[in-house]
Design a protein around this motif. Structure first.
Motif, PDB file in Angstrom:
ATOM      1  N   MET A   1       0.742  -1.287   0.005  1.00 61.25           N
ATOM      2  CA  MET A   1       0.030   0.019   0.146  1.00 61.25           C
ATOM      3  C   MET A   1       0.787   1.284  -0.063  1.00 61.25           C
ATOM      4  SD  MET A   1      -2.939  -1.005   2.698  1.00 61.25           S
ATOM      5  CE  MET A   1      -3.831   0.539   2.353  1.00 61.25           C
ATOM      6  N   ALA A   2       0.270   2.418  -0.706  1.00 60.66           N
ATOM      7  CA  ALA A   2       0.692   3.659  -0.440  1.00 60.66           C
ATOM      8  C   ALA A   2       0.983   4.208   0.779  1.00 60.66           C
ATOM      9  CB  ALA A   2       0.273   4.667  -1.559  1.00 60.66           C
ATOM     10  N   CYS A   3       2.172   4.812   1.046  1.00 55.88           N
ATOM     11  CA  CYS A   3       2.439   5.545   2.389  1.00 55.88           C
ATOM     12  C   CYS A   3       1.481   6.809   2.559  1.00 55.88           C
ATOM     13  CB  CYS A   3       3.718   5.644   2.492  1.00 55.88           C
ATOM     14  SG  CYS A   3       4.989   4.299   2.490  1.00 55.88           S
ATOM     15  N   MET A   4       1.291   7.293   1.542  1.00 55.57           N
ATOM     16  CA  MET A   4       0.574   8.652   1.619  1.00 55.57           C
ATOM     17  C   MET A   4      -0.534   8.827   0.488  1.00 55.57           C
ATOM     18  SD  MET A   4       3.754  11.333   1.848  1.00 55.57           S
ATOM     19  CE  MET A   4       2.937  12.313   1.488  1.00 55.57           C
ATOM     20  N   SER A   5      -1.679   9.321   0.715  1.00 59.79           N
ATOM     21  CA  SER A   5      -2.808   9.575  -0.381  1.00 59.79           C
ATOM     22  C   SER A   5      -2.783  10.879  -0.778  1.00 59.79           C
ATOM     23  CB  SER A   5      -3.932   8.966   0.167  1.00 59.79           C
ATOM     24  OG  SER A   5      -4.405   9.967   1.345  1.00 59.79           O
ATOM     25  N   THR A   6      -2.163  11.868  -0.018  1.00 57.21           N
ATOM     26  CA  THR A   6      -2.265  13.430  -0.338  1.00 57.21           C
ATOM     27  C   THR A   6      -0.682  13.827  -0.048  1.00 57.21           C
ATOM     28  OG1 THR A   6      -2.914  14.106   1.713  1.00 57.21           O
ATOM     29  CG2 THR A   6      -4.634  13.641  -0.064  1.00 57.21           C
ATOM     30  N   CYS A   7      -0.589  14.922  -0.710  1.00 53.64           N
ATOM     31  CA  CYS A   7       0.651  15.747  -0.437  1.00 53.64           C
ATOM     32  C   CYS A   7       0.364  16.955   0.269  1.00 53.64           C
ATOM     33  CB  CYS A   7       1.581  15.860  -1.470  1.00 53.64           C
ATOM     34  SG  CYS A   7       3.044  16.757  -1.424  1.00 53.64           S
ATOM     35  N   CYS A   8       0.869  17.348   1.323  1.00 55.33           N
ATOM     36  CA  CYS A   8       0.733  18.647   2.123  1.00 55.33           C
ATOM     37  C   CYS A   8      -0.948  18.790   2.331  1.00 55.33           C
ATOM     38  CB  CYS A   8       1.219  19.743   1.240  1.00 55.33           C
ATOM     39  SG  CYS A   8       3.134  19.787   1.109  1.00 55.33           S
ATOM     40  N   CYS A   9      -1.629  17.607   2.689  1.00 50.51           N
ATOM     41  CA  CYS A   9      -3.064  17.711   2.700  1.00 50.51           C
ATOM     42  C   CYS A   9      -3.797  18.370   1.805  1.00 50.51           C
ATOM     43  CB  CYS A   9      -3.168  18.250   4.217  1.00 50.51           C
ATOM     44  SG  CYS A   9      -2.289  17.388   5.441  1.00 50.51           S
TER      45      CYS A   9
ATOM     46  N   TYR B   1       0.163  12.667  -7.405  1.00 50.39           N
ATOM     47  CA  TYR B   1       0.425  12.994  -8.719  1.00 50.39           C
ATOM     48  C   TYR B   1       0.820  14.642  -8.731  1.00 50.39           C
ATOM     49  CZ  TYR B   1      -0.302  14.749 -13.751  1.00 50.39           C
ATOM     50  OH  TYR B   1      -0.039  14.922 -14.875  1.00 50.39           O
ATOM     51  N   GLN B   2       0.090  15.509  -8.465  1.00 48.48           N
ATOM     52  CA  GLN B   2       0.585  17.023  -8.319  1.00 48.48           C
ATOM     53  C   GLN B   2       1.598  17.318  -7.553  1.00 48.48           C
ATOM     54  OE1 GLN B   2      -3.157  18.311  -6.713  1.00 48.48           O
ATOM     55  NE2 GLN B   2      -4.249  18.766  -8.725  1.00 48.48           N
ATOM     56  N   GLY B   3       1.729  16.357  -6.266  1.00 50.27           N
ATOM     57  CA  GLY B   3       2.932  16.770  -5.379  1.00 50.27           C
ATOM     58  C   GLY B   3       4.298  16.471  -5.971  1.00 50.27           C
TER      59      GLY B   3
ATOM     60  N   PHE C   1      12.262  17.708   5.488  1.00 51.00           N
ATOM     61  CA  PHE C   1      11.612  17.928   4.322  1.00 51.00           C
ATOM     62  C   PHE C   1      12.060  16.915   3.025  1.00 51.00           C
ATOM     63  CE2 PHE C   1      11.265  22.274   6.078  1.00 51.00           C
ATOM     64  CZ  PHE C   1       9.888  22.472   6.117  1.00 51.00           C
ATOM     65  N   SER C   2      13.217  16.499   2.868  1.00 50.13           N
ATOM     66  CA  SER C   2      13.562  15.566   2.202  1.00 50.13           C
ATOM     67  C   SER C   2      13.072  14.487   2.049  1.00 50.13           C
ATOM     68  CB  SER C   2      15.464  15.387   1.885  1.00 50.13           C
ATOM     69  OG  SER C   2      15.573  16.775   1.500  1.00 50.13           O
TER      70      SER C   2
ATOM     71  N   CYS D   1       6.541  11.005  -0.454  1.00 48.96           N
ATOM     72  CA  CYS D   1       5.205  11.470  -1.407  1.00 48.96           C
ATOM     73  C   CYS D   1       5.635  10.870  -2.906  1.00 48.96           C
ATOM     74  CB  CYS D   1       5.281  13.034  -1.689  1.00 48.96           C
ATOM     75  SG  CYS D   1       4.025  13.613  -2.963  1.00 48.96           S
ATOM     76  N   VAL D   2       6.805  10.897  -3.490  1.00 46.14           N
ATOM     77  CA  VAL D   2       6.898  10.279  -4.742  1.00 46.14           C
ATOM     78  C   VAL D   2       7.289   8.920  -4.559  1.00 46.14           C
ATOM     79  CG1 VAL D   2       8.714  10.118  -6.738  1.00 46.14           C
ATOM     80  CG2 VAL D   2       8.545  12.301  -5.307  1.00 46.14           C
ATOM     81  N   PHE D   3       7.459   8.321  -3.584  1.00 44.03           N
ATOM     82  CA  PHE D   3       7.391   6.786  -3.369  1.00 44.03           C
ATOM     83  C   PHE D   3       5.899   6.535  -3.254  1.00 44.03           C
ATOM     84  CE2 PHE D   3       7.465   2.999  -0.584  1.00 44.03           C
ATOM     85  CZ  PHE D   3       8.202   2.083  -1.267  1.00 44.03           C
ATOM     86  N   SER D   4       4.895   7.231  -2.713  1.00 48.12           N
ATOM     87  CA  SER D   4       3.877   6.718  -2.620  1.00 48.12           C
ATOM     88  C   SER D   4       3.124   6.801  -3.935  1.00 48.12           C
ATOM     89  CB  SER D   4       2.985   7.718  -1.603  1.00 48.12           C
ATOM     90  OG  SER D   4       3.535   7.511  -0.316  1.00 48.12           O
ATOM     91  N   HIS D   5       3.336   7.773  -4.762  1.00 48.59           N
ATOM     92  CA  HIS D   5       2.892   7.852  -6.359  1.00 48.59           C
ATOM     93  C   HIS D   5       3.353   6.731  -7.006  1.00 48.59           C
ATOM     94  CE1 HIS D   5       0.735   9.594  -9.534  1.00 48.59           C
ATOM     95  NE2 HIS D   5       1.959   9.759 -10.285  1.00 48.59           N
ATOM     96  N   TYR D   6       4.689   6.333  -6.752  1.00 47.32           N
ATOM     97  CA  TYR D   6       4.993   5.206  -7.447  1.00 47.32           C
ATOM     98  C   TYR D   6       4.290   3.920  -7.117  1.00 47.32           C
ATOM     99  CZ  TYR D   6       8.394   1.140  -8.307  1.00 47.32           C
ATOM    100  OH  TYR D   6       9.205  -0.104  -8.811  1.00 47.32           O
ATOM    101  N   HIS D   7       3.864   3.658  -5.919  1.00 42.04           N
ATOM    102  CA  HIS D   7       3.214   2.279  -5.438  1.00 42.04           C
ATOM    103  C   HIS D   7       1.601   2.583  -6.159  1.00 42.04           C
ATOM    104  CE1 HIS D   7       4.926  -0.545  -2.924  1.00 42.04           C
ATOM    105  NE2 HIS D   7       5.917   0.567  -2.559  1.00 42.04           N
ATOM    106  N   HIS D   8       1.325   3.872  -6.081  1.00 41.23           N
ATOM    107  CA  HIS D   8      -0.040   4.090  -6.613  1.00 41.23           C
ATOM    108  C   HIS D   8      -0.020   3.595  -8.225  1.00 41.23           C
ATOM    109  CE1 HIS D   8      -3.882   5.826  -7.687  1.00 41.23           C
ATOM    110  NE2 HIS D   8      -3.461   6.746  -8.421  1.00 41.23           N
TER     111      HIS D   8
END
Length: 207
Positions: A1-9, A14-16, A164-165, A171-178
């Motif tokens: 499963m992805a770690c995050m569903s949104t970036c910065c809430c 995708y946008q993040g 921050f890094s 975020c990018v890793f979560s989109h990769y899993h998505h």
């Protein structure tokens, strides 16, 4: 499963991922410009520094042996700085390429193009964490309390950059899993259906 569903809430992954790719690309492009200019004028700068060092040692009426030692030190330091600049330039070029790939890969839904950025950023995070730990270990062994407090301040500055890094990487890793989940839905890895074998056709059969 992805770690995050949104970036910065407020952004999707995708946008993040695209925003993160742009934000990490800009400082690297600036670094390429600065380092390239520095390497282009390196000969003149090295000559000026060498002349300044000789003038300083000459004004102090040092012996010829001491002046030669200073000259060797300046030459060695200049060579080391030139090597550092070249290494940093190569790093900025590689990171810039990975940033362009993460932007393009996110836009085209190609998760393989996200891997270079994830790898480069992860290696940089590991190097930063190890460097901060070693720095703090060295600083804590200093007896002067005032100097320790000043040096700790410089080391703590690196902590927000690591935080921050790490968030950007997640975020990018979560989109990769998505994207991986989408590929599994489009191309499910199920069992193969049995192939129906047709009976042989009689050559004497009339149509």
């Amino acid at each position: 499963m992805a770690c995050m569903s949104t970036c910065c809430c407020c952004f999707t992954t995708y946008q993040g991922s695209i925003i993160i790719g742009v934000l990490t690309l800009l400082p690297n492009i600036a670094g390429i410009g600065i380092l390239s200019h520095l390497l282009n004028v390196w000969t003149a700068v090295e000559s000026d520094v060498h002349t300044w060092a000789l003038n300083v040692t000459g004004s102090l009426q040092q012996s010829s042996v001491q002046i030669a030692g200073v000259s060797d030190f300046v030459n060695s330091a200049a060579t080391d700085m030139h090597t550092v600049c070249v290494v940093l330039l190569i790093y900025c070029v590689i990171t810039s390429a990975s940033c362009l790939m993460v932007i393009t890969g996110t836009h085209q839904a190609s998760r393989c193009m996200l891997l270079p950025w994830l790898t480069v950023t992860l290696l940089r995070l590991v190097a930063c964490i190890v460097g901060v730990i070693m720095y703090l270990y060295i600083v804590c062994n200093i007896d002067d309390g005032v100097v320790v407090n000043q040096l700790l301040g410089f080391g703590i500055i690196e902590v927000p950059e690591i935080v921050f890094s790490s968030y950007f990487w997640l975020c990018v890793f979560s989109h990769y899993h998505h994207l991986q989940q989408l590929e599994e839905q489009v191309y499910p890895m199920g069992e193969e259906e049995p192939v129906e074998v047709l009976p042989p056709v009689d050559s004497d059969e009339k149509f």
